[in-house]
Design an enzyme around this catalytic site. Structure first.
Site, PDB file in Angstrom:
ATOM      1  N   CYS A  58       0.859  -1.202  -0.118  1.00 11.88           N
ATOM      2  CA  CYS A  58       0.159  -0.008   0.083  1.00 11.88           C
ATOM      3  C   CYS A  58       0.850   1.198   0.065  1.00 11.88           C
ATOM      4  O   CYS A  58       0.307   2.345  -0.259  1.00 11.88           O
ATOM      5  CB  CYS A  58      -0.797  -0.028   1.060  1.00 11.88           C
TER       6      CYS A  58
ATOM      7  N   CYS B 275     -13.257   0.260   7.619  1.00 15.10           N
ATOM      8  CA  CYS B 275     -12.232  -0.073   6.956  1.00 15.10           C
ATOM      9  C   CYS B 275     -12.345   0.829   5.503  1.00 15.10           C
ATOM     10  O   CYS B 275     -13.157   1.371   5.249  1.00 15.10           O
ATOM     11  CB  CYS B 275     -12.403  -1.478   6.303  1.00 15.10           C
ATOM     12  N   SER B 276     -11.050   1.033   4.990  1.00 10.08           N
ATOM     13  CA  SER B 276     -10.910   1.605   3.412  1.00 10.08           C
ATOM     14  C   SER B 276     -11.444   0.830   2.525  1.00 10.08           C
ATOM     15  O   SER B 276     -11.434  -0.416   2.828  1.00 10.08           O
ATOM     16  CB  SER B 276      -9.524   1.964   3.262  1.00 10.08           C
TER      17      SER B 276
ATOM     18  N   HIS C 230      -9.302   3.810  -1.715  1.00  8.66           N
ATOM     19  CA  HIS C 230      -7.627   3.184  -1.257  1.00  8.66           C
ATOM     20  C   HIS C 230      -7.175   2.357  -2.689  1.00  8.66           C
ATOM     21  O   HIS C 230      -7.352   0.999  -2.201  1.00  8.66           O
ATOM     22  CB  HIS C 230      -7.552   2.355  -0.010  1.00  8.66           C
TER      23      HIS C 230
HETATM   24  C1  LIG Z   1     -14.410  -3.967   4.519  1.00  5.77           C
HETATM   25  C2  LIG Z   1     -14.744  -4.983   3.272  1.00  5.77           C
HETATM   26  C3  LIG Z   1     -14.212  -6.154   3.532  1.00  5.77           C
HETATM   27  C4  LIG Z   1     -16.121  -4.722   2.892  1.00  5.77           C
HETATM   28  O1  LIG Z   1     -16.109  -5.522   1.691  1.00  5.77           O
HETATM   29  P1  LIG Z   1     -17.607  -6.322   1.388  1.00  5.77           P
HETATM   30  O2  LIG Z   1     -18.016  -6.959   2.788  1.00  5.77           O
HETATM   31  O3  LIG Z   1     -17.427  -7.147   0.170  1.00  5.77           O
HETATM   32  O4  LIG Z   1     -18.639  -4.845   1.252  1.00  5.77           O
HETATM   33  P2  LIG Z   1     -19.486  -4.855  -0.172  1.00  5.77           P
HETATM   34  O5  LIG Z   1     -18.909  -4.745  -1.296  1.00  5.77           O
HETATM   35  O6  LIG Z   1     -20.584  -6.102   0.098  1.00  5.77           O
HETATM   36  O7  LIG Z   1     -20.182  -3.539   0.228  1.00  5.77           O
HETATM   37  C5  LIG Z   1     -21.727  -3.434   0.885  1.00  5.77           C
HETATM   38  C6  LIG Z   1     -21.780  -2.179   0.919  1.00  5.77           C
HETATM   39  O8  LIG Z   1     -21.100  -1.135   1.719  1.00  5.77           O
HETATM   40  C7  LIG Z   1     -20.288  -0.207   0.996  1.00  5.77           C
HETATM   41  N1  LIG Z   1     -18.755  -0.401   1.479  1.00  5.77           N
HETATM   42  C8  LIG Z   1     -18.023  -1.219   1.172  1.00  5.77           C
HETATM   43  N2  LIG Z   1     -16.864  -0.992   1.711  1.00  5.77           N
HETATM   44  C9  LIG Z   1     -17.065   0.108   2.217  1.00  5.77           C
HETATM   45  C10 LIG Z   1     -16.108   1.036   2.881  1.00  5.77           C
HETATM   46  N3  LIG Z   1     -14.958   0.852   3.346  1.00  5.77           N
HETATM   47  N4  LIG Z   1     -16.693   2.227   3.435  1.00  5.77           N
HETATM   48  C11 LIG Z   1     -17.939   2.730   2.893  1.00  5.77           C
HETATM   49  N5  LIG Z   1     -18.750   1.852   2.584  1.00  5.77           N
HETATM   50  C12 LIG Z   1     -18.544   0.679   2.102  1.00  5.77           C
HETATM   51  C13 LIG Z   1     -20.574  -0.604  -0.648  1.00  5.77           C
HETATM   52  O9  LIG Z   1     -20.652   0.311  -1.381  1.00  5.77           O
HETATM   53  C14 LIG Z   1     -21.860  -1.324  -0.457  1.00  5.77           C
HETATM   54  O10 LIG Z   1     -22.994  -0.513  -0.318  1.00  5.77           O
HETATM   55  P3  LIG Z   1     -24.280  -0.741  -1.274  1.00  5.77           P
HETATM   56  O11 LIG Z   1     -24.728  -1.947  -0.361  1.00  5.77           O
HETATM   57  O12 LIG Z   1     -25.018   0.359  -0.967  1.00  5.77           O
HETATM   58  O13 LIG Z   1     -23.946  -1.089  -2.551  1.00  5.77           O
HETATM   59  C15 LIG Z   1     -13.632  -4.470   2.083  1.00  5.77           C
HETATM   60  O14 LIG Z   1     -13.930  -3.196   1.711  1.00  5.77           O
HETATM   61  C16 LIG Z   1     -11.993  -4.628   2.345  1.00  5.77           C
HETATM   62  O15 LIG Z   1     -11.603  -5.599   2.531  1.00  5.77           O
HETATM   63  N6  LIG Z   1     -11.546  -3.416   2.841  1.00  5.77           N
HETATM   64  C17 LIG Z   1     -10.255  -3.175   3.374  1.00  5.77           C
HETATM   65  C18 LIG Z   1      -9.394  -3.115   1.940  1.00  5.77           C
HETATM   66  C19 LIG Z   1      -7.806  -3.424   2.615  1.00  5.77           C
HETATM   67  O16 LIG Z   1      -7.554  -3.900   3.267  1.00  5.77           O
HETATM   68  N7  LIG Z   1      -7.050  -2.270   1.953  1.00  5.77           N
HETATM   69  C20 LIG Z   1      -5.643  -2.253   2.156  1.00  5.77           C
HETATM   70  C21 LIG Z   1      -5.391  -1.645   3.185  1.00  5.77           C
HETATM   71  S1  LIG Z   1      -3.848  -1.078   3.559  1.00  5.77           S
END
Ligand SMILES: CC(C)(COP(=O)(O)OP(=O)(O)OC[C@H]1O[C@@H](n2cnc3c(N)ncnc32)[C@H](O)[C@@H]1OP(=O)(O)O)[C@@H](O)C(=O)NCCC(=O)NCCS
Ligand SMILES: [Zn+2]
Lengths: 386, 129
Positions: free
Chosen positions: A87, A210-211, A336
């Protein structure tokens, strides 16, 4: 060493970009940066591009050449190099470009970053991101990336009495800022209740800690300060650029709640610029998870260890506070795209210092960026000033 | 999570065999061939860990990559072994049960079955002591 300035910045909108390709994302950001600097592609001497995992996300390697090709820069056969530190890949690209110009090796260098993360399914994304930590001794035993940061949060909350609400306030503040950034992925304000009601991902972290998973690219153009006025009336000086490393695995750290590489990179940057945290007007920190923003504020020296939750609750890190943090919306709300984030942070500080951050403008002359790879195994800090 | 083939052959994955530096006394798991303190002045020898440790921090993983999805929610922890080195591992207990300072001991368990009916990867997990 020559003094270096940023003379052009370019971004794509961040979000789910199913209608555009990996290469086009970068080309769009690069073209925007050239446009911003009023420069022709023929003037570019070298390219550094930050990318974490083209190989996993879009099955493409050899990113340096691909980017040079589709940016129309193969005509002059300029060097183009992909750099990777998970990252922090974008931050690394910036530092490579900075040292290349500062040393006098090249004059005009593009530092960019790109990631396209939404072409694979959620589970594959989680798996690819686990490669930012120790795959063999963290990932394979069942650690996810959010899970590792969640273990930092558990340790921190236990030691410093941080409340769940204070942690949520980081996300609330960043979404407030992101709602004012036209490039941000989630341009909507949220409340503490929204965060506390969102799905648990890895206790105590919830979805809104979470991002998100994001497609996007960013690019900046650097040149020697003495040339900068040929391209812009508002060159932004690079006052420092530093990098530090630490153990790849979280379990090998001296202290789980202090990112020693942040401390080291921060100190080096302040030393190079002959500044202290008090001189910094705003900072873009790596809030891949809410807890990391709090650790960063402390580890960079903006407040004592254990105090960042209170500082956030008191509004000191908000727009108008004593040290505005993540005016772009941060990784949380702006999005991100891992390889692009470190460059996007620089774009935000440059926009702020030029006085162009409409709707979220901070009155300051010096800004800082902080970009983390993995759980803190690589950290890049930059200080920029008018 | 696909696993490189050689990982399955690594004995320390199964029986907590690590290394230690006889110069400074530090223990390493996974084993290191070079002591980060003493570097070339260090003397690295094999050692076997007792398998007893203490939970230093933890989380409950609720969203995982596909090979681990069927196990969610599962407790994950950083465990300090009695010999003084830390490792990451799953703790087999109820999510409500795990806490900082909890005493645990190692067990040999299945980590994942790769894909549908695929290769099974074994390794170390912990249970309450
Ligand atoms: C947190 C996380 C697991 C969520 O993924 P998910 O469970 O697949 O979520 P979904 O894609 O099903 O999204 C569900 C809803 O929340 C929203 N959403 C998803 N992630 C979001 C976030 N981080 N912030 C705000 N909204 C979010 C989506 O738009 C979706 O909205 P909708 O239902 O209106 O379409 C995923 O975003 C993630 O892994 N984040 C971390 C990324 C990471 O590790 N980056 C590197 C770090 S250095
Ligand atoms: Zn030693």
């Amino acid at each position: 060493m020559r003094e270096v300035a940023v003379v052009g910045i370019g971004l794509t909108e961040f979000g789910e970009k199913w209608d555009t390709s990996f290469r086009n994302l970068f080309v769009e950001a690069g073209a925007n940066a050239l446009e911003d600097a009023g420069m022709s592609g023929d003037q570019i001497d070298e390219i550094f591009v930050g990318n974490m995992s083209g190989g996993r996300f879009v099955l493409q390697e050899h990113i340096g050449a691909l980017i040079a090709d589709f940016a129309g820069l193969t005509k002059n056969h300029i060097p183009s190099t992909r750099v990777e530190a998970a990252c922090a890949s974008g931050g690394l690209a910036f530092r490579q470009a900075y040292t290349t110009v500062a040393s006098g090796i090249q004059d005009i260098v593009i530092a960019g970053g790109v990631e396209k993360m939404t072409d694979v399914g959620g589970s594959e994304t989680t798996d690819a991101l686990a490669g930012a930590a120790d795959r063999e001794w963290e990932g394979l035993v069942g650690a996810t990336f959010p899970g590792l940061y969640a273990m930092i949060a558990t340790d921190y909350m236990n030691r410093y009495g941080l409340t769940r609400e204070q942690l949520a306030m980081v996300a609330v503040k960043n979404h407030y800022n992101g709602a004012r950034n036209p490039m941000a992925q989630y341009r909507k304000e949220i409340t503490v209740e929204d965060v506390l009601r969102s799905t648990l991902v890895a206790d105590p972290l919830r979805l809104l800690d979470c991002s998100p998973v994001t497609d996007g690219a960013a690019a900046v153009i650097l040149c020697p300060l003495e040339m900068a006025r040929e391209f812009t009336d508002t060159p932004i000086k690079v006052l420092a650029s530093s990098q530090a490393s630490d153990t790849i695995a979280l379990h090998d750290r001296r202290d789980f709640s202090t990112l020693d590489a942040t401390v080291a990179a921060g100190r080096r940057a302040f030393k190079q610029a002959s500044l202290t945290p008090k001189d910094i007007g705003m900072v873009e920190v790596h809030d891949c998870f809410t807890i990391v923003e709090l650790c960063a504020i402390e580890d960079l020296g903006f407040c004592a260890k254990g105090q960042a939750g209170k500082l956030t609750e008191d509004g000191q890190t908000a727009l108008g506070g004593s040290i505005p943090v993540n005016t772009s919306g941060g990784l949380k709300s702006c999005g991100h795209p891992v390889g692009a984030t470190g460059i996007k942070q620089v774009c935000e500080i440059v926009e702020q210092l030029r006085g162009e951050a409409v709707g979220r403008q901070v009155d300051a002359e010096i800004g800082m960026t902080h970009n983390v790879g993995g759980t803190g195994a690589t950290v890049v800090c930059n200080i920029l000033g008018v | 999570m696909s696993v490189p083939r050689y990982w399955r052959k690594q004995l320390n994955r199964y029986n907590l065999k690590g290394s230690k530096c006889e110069t400074c006394g530090r223990h390493f798991f996974p084993p290191r061939g070079l002591c980060p303190e003493c570097r070339r002045d260090g003397k690295i020898v094999d050692c076997e860990f007792s398998g007893n440790g203490t939970v230093r921090t933890f989380s409950i993983i609720r969203t995982a990559s596909s090979d681990y999805d069927i196990q969610t929610p599962y407790p994950l922890a950083i465990i300090e072994l009695d010999e003084g080195t830390c490792m990451t591992a799953q703790v087999i207990c109820e999510p409500e049960e795990i806490h900082i300072g909890m005493k645990v001991k190692r067990v040999f368990r299945r980590i994942i079955a790769e894909g549908n009916g695929g290769v099974i990867v074994y390794g170390t997990k912990f249970v309450p002591a």
